[in-house]
Design a protein around this motif. Structure first.
Motif, PDB file in Angstrom:
ATOM      1  N   LYS A   1       0.825  -1.215   0.000  1.00  0.00           N
ATOM      2  CA  LYS A   1       0.000   0.000   0.000  1.00  0.00           C
ATOM      3  C   LYS A   1       0.855   1.260   0.000  1.00  0.00           C
ATOM      4  O   LYS A   1       0.510   2.265  -0.629  1.00  0.00           O
ATOM      5  N   LEU A   2       1.966   1.203   0.733  1.00  0.00           N
ATOM      6  CA  LEU A   2       2.876   2.346   0.763  1.00  0.00           C
ATOM      7  C   LEU A   2       3.744   2.418  -0.490  1.00  0.00           C
ATOM      8  O   LEU A   2       4.303   3.480  -0.788  1.00  0.00           O
ATOM      9  N   GLY A   3       3.870   1.291  -1.185  1.00  0.00           N
ATOM     10  CA  GLY A   3       4.872   1.241  -2.249  1.00  0.00           C
ATOM     11  C   GLY A   3       6.249   1.411  -1.641  1.00  0.00           C
ATOM     12  O   GLY A   3       7.117   2.096  -2.203  1.00  0.00           O
ATOM     13  N   CYS A   4       6.466   0.813  -0.498  1.00  0.00           N
ATOM     14  CA  CYS A   4       7.693   1.006   0.295  1.00  0.00           C
ATOM     15  C   CYS A   4       8.913   0.537  -0.498  1.00  0.00           C
ATOM     16  O   CYS A   4       9.018  -0.637  -0.845  1.00  0.00           O
TER      17      CYS A   4
ATOM     18  N   GLY B   1      -6.957   4.409  13.304  1.00  0.00           N
ATOM     19  CA  GLY B   1      -7.200   5.037  12.010  1.00  0.00           C
ATOM     20  C   GLY B   1      -6.009   5.829  11.507  1.00  0.00           C
ATOM     21  O   GLY B   1      -6.005   6.339  10.385  1.00  0.00           O
ATOM     22  N   MET B   2      -4.975   5.945  12.343  1.00  0.00           N
ATOM     23  CA  MET B   2      -3.801   6.720  11.962  1.00  0.00           C
ATOM     24  C   MET B   2      -3.002   6.038  10.849  1.00  0.00           C
ATOM     25  O   MET B   2      -2.346   6.695  10.059  1.00  0.00           O
ATOM     26  N   MET B   3      -3.057   4.708  10.785  1.00  0.00           N
ATOM     27  CA  MET B   3      -2.309   4.026   9.745  1.00  0.00           C
ATOM     28  C   MET B   3      -2.871   4.389   8.366  1.00  0.00           C
ATOM     29  O   MET B   3      -2.102   4.690   7.433  1.00  0.00           O
ATOM     30  N   LYS B   4      -4.188   4.357   8.244  1.00  0.00           N
ATOM     31  CA  LYS B   4      -4.800   4.699   6.961  1.00  0.00           C
ATOM     32  C   LYS B   4      -4.501   6.145   6.593  1.00  0.00           C
ATOM     33  O   LYS B   4      -4.182   6.462   5.435  1.00  0.00           O
TER      34      LYS B   4
END
Length: 995
Positions: A560-563, A584-587
């Protein structure tokens, strides 16, 4: 007047928490009592401290103020053998408590029963039960209950007159807790309630009674009361103080410690930064001053010495914890995290108001840690060194099982009560209701003492001043209380931990040297983090086997991050934690990461302090930053709040007071109330699960090392993972991953396999360790004998050289370990009964001459891959000859494959997946939902989500292949399936059962 009081630490016996015990004593106007738990001194120091708290007055967790009430705490131990009371030891003073602890420790460590005849104590009293002793030493007494006074009538007491004392044991609060006590005793004795006898339980009258009432019971024998009072008056715990108790010096003095620490730090400064880095020099000088002023030099030097010893032995370690924020730790090679490069927050690591040193978590490989522990025991002495204990408590599922057993319920019924799929039906079951009613009292009560994951204590004084020591299965002396009690006493732990990830790395490097004749510098992290191939694997979310980044949740987050870089991985290592994710901070972080120009900061302070993380608190340091900058708390108060949220702070009253202070100081700084409430919500969402940035950075370094090995040496790496007992997934997943590297994975073979998995070129052989039922003796003996005397010629040769029994031979044949003979399993099963089918066992050993066996003819015996697969399922836990998909009754493999899911966003698809793992979570509405991970028929992973409204009962039915119907959802470019229908598919029947 109470010489024999039990708390909950009299495990599976006493019912009262120490705080509740003292509140009950206050209610009965009791001022003197002796805590004497059964065969342990776990609660003694806590008892002393809580008594002193009452003496000063205190505010309870409900905000109610309790005025000062003077208790005289006295401590001791009740000694029992085979559930029977021998004698009660009562300490006159601190030395007396040490004598009692030493006595119990001696027998615990030597694993010998307590003697009926106790030793002579110099500073402790002994109280024997009435009728069990006649001849008494000066410090010995007979305890008599009020119910036993009639037996004194008309008897000449003589010399006993001065040595009779009141014995009124206290075990329970009231009749309800007496019933709870009976349940606990049945659990402790592993029997049913109906079989308990009077000898198995305490007396129903073992409750607190008013001291005047107790004296009245003995009014005809006032000398007994007088003797008891004299005994109590002669005892004291005033010598006990609570403060720094760790070993004071590493060398011989504080001055020498500081001198050595400076010398080591400056030498390390040159190694890490060169000789002209002014920023590093200034920071190291600043840190050294704080460390010296707070008297933590010895703590640093002992940690350095552990690392030095490990490095000299060739061990690889990872240093993490808040101590990794320190440049001194970096220069001492305690950690490999550069605090300047990462901008690590020094005050999270140490500040002038901190009373305890920072955490150093030093990880070694799982099979090297014990040597490190032994080194500490030998260097600092077994009187001063011990493993840290922990206290496991009764939890809901355990309560249901234990209470169900003592109620006499059959196992099947108990299994139903703990089966999550039957949760709704159970609620109305009257027996289940009764169990849960008992559970309301029993839940979170101490159940048994155990060992902390890695804590070691090294004290200045002998530890037995404060605790007796246990000898758990670990085989090393262990204190009888946990990390919270250790900290309250003044003992700071050294965390010597183990993890399998280090074993993966160490063994992979070794295998690469053996299999490919290449030497790997696994510490070349600066090269690793810039390697595009490693970063591509991170971005693709395919790091199976790699430390900390292989779980389904982490793989999805990376995608999701494209890390594709180290710093993003550091952040990901922390935001994956439940505290950040559930708030909810991760999203929000993922959204902000992809669109930093659209970030709306909650307040200018958040942008100023948390610009690097888009105004989102990701690390524990962020709590301190925000508390200081937004609400004006000082560093010490901010750190207490941070520790309170990490679950490492027990003073809830003070924590609540600081929370109120956060709001009041924010208001004084004219912060908007709504903004303050949201800032506090974000702070409190950490809830004990976030990492310090240094901790995350340490994990990320190890992840990159694993990624390097997996990317360039995948076969050797996956073999190393298997040989160090895997990671997040079951063993078959790593066998599957090994196959995907191009390795030919073979079943165990007595002429090729070792105890563990081995590999030569691209041929890997599973080891004997993974075979269910194979004796440990044979796991080591078969390969050792082969290396010493050559390959086995045939079944008979194997039997004679290893002393195989029929049972063990059958296991080896059925798993295919004798296929080198060219004979089928059924032929070998026939043959083995000719050798071992009688009572005479062959004697292992080499023969000078070997006589040929007469050949015989067998009818044609059919072989069957399905039958082989069933045997592999039984003996390995997974099939290797064919896949689980090939065992299905249906040839159907689904309409869609995992690799194509992103083309079906929003559409309903039907898939087949081999179950990998699951995770249960609770939604904000407190309903359950599940996440599943599966592998499709081409070997690719995909993930599912199961909502309660779609799946009203627990959906999974164990290992196997499932038919899945659901809608494809895309979240930041990562697909998953919202399951609508879900069923486990049947496999073909075992041919053996059809004949």
């Amino acid at each position: 007047m109470l010489l024999n009081v039990h708390s909950q630490y009299s495990l599976r016996y006493g019912t009262m928490h120490i705080e509740n015990l003292l509140m009950e004593a206050r209610a009965k106007n009791i001022h003197q009592l002796v805590l004497t738990d059964i065969n342990n001194s776990t609660g003694c120091m806590e008892f002393i401290r809580v008594c002193r708290k009452h003496g000063a007055g205190f505010e309870d967790r409900h905000g109610v103020y309790w005025p000062p009430y003077q208790f005289k705490p006295i401590v001791g131990i009740e000694f029992r053998r085979d559930e029977q009371l021998l004698y009660i030891g009562i300490a006159k003073n601190k030395e007396g408590m040490k004598e009692l602890n030493d006595f119990l420790t001696l027998h615990n460590l030597n694993q010998t029963p307590l003697p009926f005849e106790p030793p002579k104590f110099q500073n402790a009293y002994l109280v024997f039960p009435y009728g069990k002793r006649n001849k008494l030493a000066e410090n010995e007494f007979i305890g008599i209950r009020a119910s036993e006074l009639n037996s004194l009538a008309g008897k000449p007491l003589g010399h006993l007159q001065h040595q009779l004392v009141v014995l009124h044991p206290v075990t329970v609060k009231d009749k309800i807790e007496y019933r709870l006590h009976q349940y606990l005793r049945a659990i402790g004795l592993n029997t049913v309630l109906g079989k308990l006898t009077e000898k198995d339980t305490c007396k129903p009258d073992e409750v607190f009674i008013d001291e005047l009432e107790l004296r009245a019971k003995f009014e005809c024998y006032d000398f007994i009361v007088s003797n008891t009072q004299k005994l109590l008056d002669s005892c004291s715990t005033d010598e006990y103080t609570f403060g720094k108790k760790n070993k004071k010096y590493f060398t011989s003095s504080a001055e020498e410690d500081l001198k050595l620490l400076i010398q080591l730090a400056m030498k390390g400064l040159g190694y890490r930064y060169g000789t002209d880095n002014k920023e590093a020099l200034m920071r190291i000088q600043s840190e050294l001053k704080v460390i010296a002023d707070l008297d933590f030099c010895a703590y640093f030097l002992i940690t350095w010495d552990v690392v030095r010893y490990g490095m000299e032995k060739g061990y690889y370690h990872v240093g993490r914890g808040s101590g990794a924020n320190s440049i001194v730790a970096y220069c001492l090679k305690i950690t490999d995290v550069d605090p300047i490069a990462l901008g690590l927050y020094f005050e999270r690591f140490l500040n002038y108001k901190r009373s305890s040193p920072p955490d150093f978590d030093i990880d070694f490989s799982w099979d090297e840690r014990e040597d490190i522990q032994n080194y500490l025991f030998e260097k600092y002495g077994r009187n001063h060194t011990a493993l840290l204990g922990t206290m496991s408590s009764f939890k809901t599922r355990a309560v249901i099982r234990e209470v169900g057993k003592v109620m006499g319920l059959p196992k099947s019924e108990i299994d139903d009560f703990v089966d999550p799929s039957k949760e709704i039906a159970n609620r109305n079951n009257p027996i289940f209701k009764k169990i849960m009613a008992v559970g309301t009292f029993m839940n979170d009560m101490p159940n048994q003492r155990s060992i902390h994951a890695g804590g070691i204590l090294i004290s200045e004084e002998p530890l037995t001043y404060y605790t007796a020591l246990d000898l758990p299965p670990k085989g090393m002396p262990t204190v009888q209380w946990d990390m919270y009690e250790a900290e309250a006493i003044g003992l700071d732990k050294y965390d010597i931990l183990s993890q399998r990830g280090i074993g993966h790395i160490r063994e992979a490097v070794k295998l690469i040297a053996q299999n490919q004749q290449k030497q790997i510098d696994i510490h070349d992290f600066k090269t690793f983090k810039e390697d595009p191939n490693l970063n591509a694997q991170l971005k693709a979310g395919t790091p199976i086997g790699c430390f900390y980044v292989e779980s389904p949740a982490m793989r999805q987050l990376l995608k999701k991050l494209g890390c594709d870089n180290y710093l993003t991985l550091v952040a990901a290592s922390s935001i994956i934690r439940p505290g950040v994710a559930s708030s909810g901070m991760m999203k929000m972080y993922i959204q902000s990461y992809h669109a930093p120009d659209k970030v709306k900061y909650l307040h200018p302070v958040m942008e100023e302090q948390l610009g690097d993380t888009f105004g989102i608190m990701v690390y524990q340091e962020d709590v301190i930053k925000v508390c200081c900058a937004y609400a004006g708390l000082d560093l010490a108060d901010a750190d207490i709040l941070r520790r309170g949220m990490s679950g490492k702070y027990r003073a809830k009253v003070e924590f609540d007071r600081l929370a109120q202070r956060f709001f009041s100081k924010a208001k004084a700084m004219d912060r908007e109330e709504a903004v303050t409430a949201e800032v506090w919500r974000q702070i409190s969402s950490f809830a004990g699960f976030s990492f310090s940035k240094a901790h995350s950075a340490s994990f990320a370094v190890e992840s990159y090392q694993s990624l390097f090995l997996k990317t360039y040496y995948p076969m050797e790496f996956m073999v190393a993972v298997l040989n160090n007992y895997g990671g997040f997934y079951q063993r078959w997943v790593y066998v599957h991953a090994l196959q995907q590297t191009g390795a030919q994975v073979n079943l165990p073979c007595v002429n090729h396999s070792d105890a563990e998995v081995n590999i030569e070129k691209d041929q890997a052989y599973l080891g004997f360790i993974g075979i269910q039922g194979l004796e440990n003796r044979l796991v080591e003996l078969i390969p050792r004998e082969r290396r010493a005397n050559g390959n086995y010629a045939d079944l008979e040769d194997l039997i004679k050289r290893t002393g195989l029994t029929l049972e063990q031979a059958l296991i080896l044949i059925r798993i295919g370990a004798l296929r080198f003979t060219g004979k089928s399993k059924k032929e070998l099963l026939w043959e083995v009964h000719n050798h071992l089918g009688n009572s005479n066992r062959p004697v292992a050993g080499n023969e000078l001459f070997r006589l040929p066996v007469k050949p015989y003819a067998l009818p044609a015996l059919a072989t069957d891959l399905v039958e082989d697969a069933y045997q592999e399922l039984e003996l390995l836990g997974f099939p290797l000859s064919i896949s689980m998909f090939d065992l299905l009754k249906t040839p159907y493999r689904g309409d869609v494959l995992a690799k194509d899911l992103d083309r079906y966003e929003g559409k309903i698809v039907k898939m087949l997946g081999n179950y990998v793992c699951e995770k249960t979570v609770h939604t904000s509405q407190n309903s359950k939902m599940w996440f599943g991970t599966f592998i499709d028929s081409e070997g690719d992973f995909f993930d599912t989500a199961h909502f309660a409204n779609r799946t009203p009962v627990y959906p999974f039915r164990g290992k196997g292949c499932y038919l899945i119907l659901g809608r494809v959802l895309m979240d930041f470019g990562v697909p998953s399936i919202e399951v609508m229908q879900f069923a486990k598919l049947p496999i073909v029947d075992n041919p053996v059962l059809q004949t």
